[in-house]
Write an enzyme that holds these catalytic residues in place. Structure first.
Site, PDB file in Angstrom:
ATOM      1  N   ARG A 102       0.894  -1.195  -0.113  1.00  0.00           N
ATOM      2  CA  ARG A 102       0.324   0.030  -0.139  1.00  0.00           C
ATOM      3  C   ARG A 102       1.133   1.304  -0.056  1.00  0.00           C
ATOM      4  O   ARG A 102       1.213   0.964   1.709  1.00  0.00           O
ATOM      5  CB  ARG A 102      -0.907   0.025   1.235  1.00  0.00           C
ATOM      6  CG  ARG A 102      -1.724   1.124   1.191  1.00  0.00           C
ATOM      7  CD  ARG A 102      -2.917   1.276   2.814  1.00  0.00           C
ATOM      8  NE  ARG A 102      -4.095   0.788   2.165  1.00  0.00           N
ATOM      9  CZ  ARG A 102      -5.282   0.483   2.500  1.00  0.00           C
ATOM     10  NH1 ARG A 102      -5.043   1.061   3.428  1.00  0.00           N
ATOM     11  NH2 ARG A 102      -6.448  -0.050   1.667  1.00  0.00           N
ATOM     12  N   HIS A 129      -7.086   0.783  -6.516  1.00  0.00           N
ATOM     13  CA  HIS A 129      -7.591   0.097  -5.424  1.00  0.00           C
ATOM     14  C   HIS A 129      -8.191  -1.351  -5.612  1.00  0.00           C
ATOM     15  O   HIS A 129      -9.498  -1.310  -5.332  1.00  0.00           O
ATOM     16  CB  HIS A 129      -8.362   0.951  -4.269  1.00  0.00           C
ATOM     17  CG  HIS A 129      -7.915   0.664  -2.655  1.00  0.00           C
ATOM     18  ND1 HIS A 129      -7.623  -1.123  -2.676  1.00  0.00           N
ATOM     19  CD2 HIS A 129      -9.360   0.509  -1.970  1.00  0.00           C
ATOM     20  CE1 HIS A 129      -7.929  -0.772  -1.151  1.00  0.00           C
ATOM     21  NE2 HIS A 129      -8.682  -0.377  -0.898  1.00  0.00           N
ATOM     22  N   GLN A 132     -10.563  -3.899  -3.312  1.00  0.00           N
ATOM     23  CA  GLN A 132     -11.399  -3.099  -3.040  1.00  0.00           C
ATOM     24  C   GLN A 132     -12.250  -3.532  -3.809  1.00  0.00           C
ATOM     25  O   GLN A 132     -13.695  -3.690  -3.650  1.00  0.00           O
ATOM     26  CB  GLN A 132     -11.368  -2.076  -2.486  1.00  0.00           C
ATOM     27  CG  GLN A 132     -12.422  -0.872  -1.722  1.00  0.00           C
ATOM     28  CD  GLN A 132     -13.238  -1.996  -0.655  1.00  0.00           C
ATOM     29  OE1 GLN A 132     -12.372  -1.486  -0.067  1.00  0.00           O
ATOM     30  NE2 GLN A 132     -14.658  -2.181  -0.950  1.00  0.00           N
ATOM     31  N   ASP A 217     -16.844   7.553  -1.869  1.00  0.00           N
ATOM     32  CA  ASP A 217     -15.499   7.814  -1.411  1.00  0.00           C
ATOM     33  C   ASP A 217     -15.421   8.670  -0.797  1.00  0.00           C
ATOM     34  O   ASP A 217     -16.138   9.979  -1.241  1.00  0.00           O
ATOM     35  CB  ASP A 217     -14.266   7.499  -2.411  1.00  0.00           C
ATOM     36  CG  ASP A 217     -13.027   6.902  -1.708  1.00  0.00           C
ATOM     37  OD1 ASP A 217     -13.244   7.154  -0.227  1.00  0.00           O
ATOM     38  OD2 ASP A 217     -12.244   6.871  -2.136  1.00  0.00           O
ATOM     39  N   CYS A 257     -16.029   2.418   0.323  1.00  0.00           N
ATOM     40  CA  CYS A 257     -15.252   1.093   1.086  1.00  0.00           C
ATOM     41  C   CYS A 257     -14.740   1.608   1.899  1.00  0.00           C
ATOM     42  O   CYS A 257     -14.099   0.736   2.518  1.00  0.00           O
ATOM     43  CB  CYS A 257     -13.895   1.512  -0.211  1.00  0.00           C
ATOM     44  SG  CYS A 257     -13.586   3.218  -0.256  1.00  0.00           S
ATOM     45  N   ARG A 285     -13.686  -8.303   1.818  1.00  0.00           N
ATOM     46  CA  ARG A 285     -12.329  -8.131   1.785  1.00  0.00           C
ATOM     47  C   ARG A 285     -11.193  -9.664   2.103  1.00  0.00           C
ATOM     48  O   ARG A 285     -10.852 -10.075   0.943  1.00  0.00           O
ATOM     49  CB  ARG A 285     -11.854  -6.816   2.322  1.00  0.00           C
ATOM     50  CG  ARG A 285     -12.058  -5.219   1.954  1.00  0.00           C
ATOM     51  CD  ARG A 285     -11.940  -5.166   0.464  1.00  0.00           C
ATOM     52  NE  ARG A 285     -10.370  -4.936  -0.005  1.00  0.00           N
ATOM     53  CZ  ARG A 285      -9.799  -3.869   0.598  1.00  0.00           C
ATOM     54  NH1 ARG A 285     -10.317  -2.980   0.823  1.00  0.00           N
ATOM     55  NH2 ARG A 285      -8.506  -3.971   0.814  1.00  0.00           N
TER      56      ARG A 285
HETATM   57  N1  NVA Z   1     -10.175   6.709  -1.869  1.00  0.00           N
HETATM   58  C1  NVA Z   1      -9.595   6.305  -0.325  1.00  0.00           C
HETATM   59  C2  NVA Z   1     -10.017   4.844  -0.652  1.00  0.00           C
HETATM   60  C3  NVA Z   1      -8.908   4.416   1.330  1.00  0.00           C
HETATM   61  C4  NVA Z   1      -9.650   3.413   1.557  1.00  0.00           C
HETATM   62  C5  NVA Z   1      -8.165   6.879   0.154  1.00  0.00           C
HETATM   63  O1  NVA Z   1      -7.172   6.804  -1.080  1.00  0.00           O
HETATM   64  O2  NVA Z   1      -7.296   7.120   1.442  1.00  0.00           O
HETATM   65  N1   CP Z   2     -11.655   0.492   2.376  1.00  0.00           N
HETATM   66  C1   CP Z   2     -10.216   0.103   2.529  1.00  0.00           C
HETATM   67  O1   CP Z   2      -9.345   0.075   1.550  1.00  0.00           O
HETATM   68  O2   CP Z   2      -9.841   0.433   4.286  1.00  0.00           O
HETATM   69  P1   CP Z   2      -8.951   0.417   4.831  1.00  0.00           P
HETATM   70  O3   CP Z   2      -7.666   1.897   4.386  1.00  0.00           O
HETATM   71  O4   CP Z   2      -8.842   0.592   6.389  1.00  0.00           O
HETATM   72  O5   CP Z   2      -8.047  -0.475   5.063  1.00  0.00           O
END
Ligand code: NVA
Ligand code: CP
Length: 300
Positions: A102, A129, A132, A217, A257, A285
């Site tokens: 990540r 992502h 997800q 989101d 998400c 997930r």
């Molecule tokens: N779009 C959000 C998704 C978090 C799971 C982010 O990148 O922070």
């Molecule tokens: N939706 C998602 O990826 O959640 P986290 O940021 O908690 O992993």
């Protein structure tokens, strides 16, 4: 076994994606605690950003399958002190069976995949992502069946989730309606590749018209926190609320998400209401990623 990565949803074919989703549903509904296909195998999880769902689902999934997962942060490894990505990818992949990453830049995942001798999974980048999306697709399949021919409305930021929804529309052949404020639209290159499957709308209600699924989101993703104030102004008309859900089909589902900001991108009555499936989506997930790990690591 040929080396496969999952840096993007487009790393799998339409047929493979459908097989993965059906396998995820099977793993969820018929858990066999003696089925341990990853016994003795190790997943390295590198988190440059926070996570609840991604970390727990991968760690629990590896444990269910008899393997284990290592949590690595740049703070505690040489990655945070500038060790080249290609060297890190070579070293880490020589000791583990799979790497989940990540990170901010999508290029980082691509570089890791290029130099890794084991599968690399994108656990979120600024661009995509895909994990997800596996969970979102599984949830829709469980509740409504295949997405082919359906209409999905994306309301809000043209961010990593939006990009992965565009990829899902390409693979599963559904129409994606997008309503996003000017200046916050998805990448033109990603949109262009999807051809006629993506349509833009000026307002949230118009985008949600007759949709089978409405998704949103946060207004400010991780890494954009300092833009929160300006985004609050830009996104003020981009909330999924009852007016938006009323434009969608009567049996439309709502997904997010998570984590969510009630009162910003979604009203409390929608996310906590009867059309919301966000907690089933979150749980999936685990199941979807177990299917993914099995696909990447146990393929004949
Ligand atoms: N779009 C959000 C998704 C978090 C799971 C982010 O990148 O922070
Ligand atoms: N939706 C998602 O990826 O959640 P986290 O940021 O908690 O992993």
């Amino acid at each position: 076994m040929t080396l496969r990565h999952f840096t993007s949803l487009l790393d799998v074919s339409s047929a493979e994606l459908r097989t993965l989703i059906h396998r995820a549903i099977e793993l969820k509904n018929h858990r066999d605690i003696d089925y341990q296909p990853l016994k003795g195998r190790v997943l390295a999880m590198i988190f440059e950003k926070s996570s609840t769902r991604t970390r727990i689902s991968f760690e629990a999934g590896m444990a269910h399958f008899g393997g284990s997962a290592l949590f690595l942060s740049p703070r505690d490894t040489q990655l945070g002190r500038g060790e080249p990505l290609r060297d890190s990818a070579k070293v880490i992949s020589s000791m583990v069976d799979c790497i989940m990453l990540r990170t901010d830049k999508h290029d980082t995942v691509a570089t890791f995949a290029e130099h890794s001798s084991v599968p690399v999974i994108n656990g979120l980048t600024d661009e995509q992502h895909p994990c997800q999306l596996l969970a979102d697709i599984q949830t829709f399949f469980e509740l409504r069946g295949d997405l082919q021919g359906k209409t999905v409305a994306w309301i809000g930021d043209g961010n990593n989730m939006c990009h992965s929804y565009i990829h899902a529309a390409m693979l599963l052949d559904f129409t994606l309606h997008i309503a996003c404020p000017a200046g916050y639209c998805p990448s033109p290159a990603i949109v262009a590749a999807a051809g006629g499957r993506v349509k833009f709308f000026a307002g949230t209600v118009a985008a949600a018209q007759d949709a089978d699924l409405v998704v949103t989101d946060v207004w400010a993703s991780m890494g954009h926190e300092e833009e929160q104030r300006q985004r609050q102004i830009a996104f003020k008309d981009y909330q999924v609320n009852n007016a938006v859900m009323s434009a969608a089909k009567t049996d439309a589902l709502f997904m997010h998400c998570l984590p969510a900001h009630r009162g910003e991108e979604v009203s409390g009555d929608v996310i906590d209401g009867p059309q919301s499936v966000v907690f089933q989506e979150a749980e999936n997930r685990l199941h979807a990623q177990k299917a993914l790990l099995e696909f990447l690591l146990c393929r004949k």
